[in-house]
Design an enzyme around this catalytic site. Sequence first.
Site, mmCIF file in Angstrom:
data_model
loop_
_atom_site.group_PDB
_atom_site.id
_atom_site.type_symbol
_atom_site.label_atom_id
_atom_site.label_comp_id
_atom_site.label_asym_id
_atom_site.label_seq_id
_atom_site.Cartn_x
_atom_site.Cartn_y
_atom_site.Cartn_z
ATOM 1 N N ASP A 202 42.429 -13.301 11.745
ATOM 2 C CA ASP A 202 41.275 -13.910 12.710
ATOM 3 C C ASP A 202 42.102 -14.420 13.759
ATOM 4 O O ASP A 202 42.753 -15.441 13.689
ATOM 5 C CB ASP A 202 40.273 -15.113 11.960
ATOM 6 C CG ASP A 202 39.559 -15.531 12.868
ATOM 7 O OD1 ASP A 202 39.514 -15.438 14.163
ATOM 8 O OD2 ASP A 202 38.664 -16.682 12.300
ATOM 9 N N LYS A 228 37.090 -17.545 23.897
ATOM 10 C CA LYS A 228 38.167 -18.671 23.407
ATOM 11 C C LYS A 228 39.323 -18.436 24.410
ATOM 12 O O LYS A 228 40.303 -19.305 24.525
ATOM 13 C CB LYS A 228 38.576 -18.489 22.230
ATOM 14 C CG LYS A 228 37.532 -18.348 21.329
ATOM 15 C CD LYS A 228 36.902 -19.601 20.909
ATOM 16 C CE LYS A 228 35.957 -19.419 19.507
ATOM 17 N NZ LYS A 228 35.399 -20.703 19.146
ATOM 18 N N CYS A 366 31.931 -25.340 11.314
ATOM 19 C CA CYS A 366 31.499 -23.838 10.659
ATOM 20 C C CYS A 366 32.790 -23.703 9.706
ATOM 21 O O CYS A 366 33.172 -22.766 9.633
ATOM 22 C CB CYS A 366 31.546 -22.954 11.873
ATOM 23 S SG CYS A 366 30.118 -22.935 12.660
#
Length: 408
Positions: A202, A228, A366
């Site tokens: 990730d 991002k 999250c």
Amino acid sequence: METSDIRAEFPFFRKVKSECGQPIVYFDNAATSLKPKCVVDKVSQYYLETSANVHRGVHQLSESATREFEGTRTEIQSLLGANHAEEIVLTSGATHGLNLVALGWARQHLKSGDEILLTEMEHHANIVPWHLLQREKDIQLRFVPVQKDGTLDLSRLESLVSRNTRLASFVMTSNVLGTINPTREIISRLKAINPGIHIVLDGAQAAAHEKLDVCELGCSALTLSAHKMCGPTGVGALYLRQDFRDEFSPVMGGGDMINKVTLEGSTFAPFPSILEPGTPNIAGVIGFGEAIRFLKRVGFSTVQKQEQKLLEKTSQMLAEIKGLRLVGHNTHKSPVFSFEIEGAHSHDVATVLDKYGIAVRSGHHCAQPLMKALGVVSTARASLNFYNSEEEVDRFAEALIKTRELVQ
């Protein structure tokens, strides 16, 4: 580029004011980054001057859109050091990419008793897809624990891996703590135990801050999000190494991923089209390409130099504020700070800071398993980027002291 030159590329800093009349200090970059004017202009240009679909027309507008669209794929290939542009699947973001791995590969290839290795540090996007897969298959999930300083307990790594561990997936940089994991060391140790293991990274929080080389890393897959990286929302990429990619099955059906369709059945297009059904986010993809070119102009050496300054200044400043506790603080990290103010809920802290023109995030970010591992319910999080300034850190410090006085 100097900080002032970089900031001049972002209209946000000139135009957006807070309720108190001052420019907003935007410290929520781990959620999404600001966009430079060149990216916004590129997206607008597509809609105003092209606005044609890709891959499906022979007229000049469609061919122009296709060239720019596919040009972004090539930009991503270059950015990640991939061998072939066909190893880059264009997605809606990092979450989409991780789900593609779960549905396009793991659903087809995992069997009862197989194991997947994750960490307690993961974003929900790298936990929930595997939970969903567990409902279909008798597979086991194992997790590398997190220590109180916000680093992974790698002393447990070898005990968590076996010949049944088919895939390991982990975050390169934590969205909550900024912890930069020793990715190369982890991959090396995993492959020493199980040479056939697939490594899925990730890279959502890492790709805008460091130069990545997927071949040097030796990963099977890496996922990232444009938003991002100073790019548009709703677009990202999934790198799939060719040998891993060739084991994938289509996840969704529709236009552009087919070779031939009859009433009796369908055959499919080659990669990456087979994983890209339907009309894509064309403007977003084109804007993503421009964002990558912008980051290259700035240079990753400039990014890291500026972020190191911000990391050091902010770390020192937070350490001097009484009643403030950093959560999971360690030295090898990006300028992301999760913190608590004694006696106050993180939402109250963020709300008061907003009144002083400081934008931070609050909540579990999250990452509820990480919150539990660290013994907290939620935190306030300040996440800085290379275009932030040391003067903004000073304003943040002043606002934090006032906030502490109000909420305690």
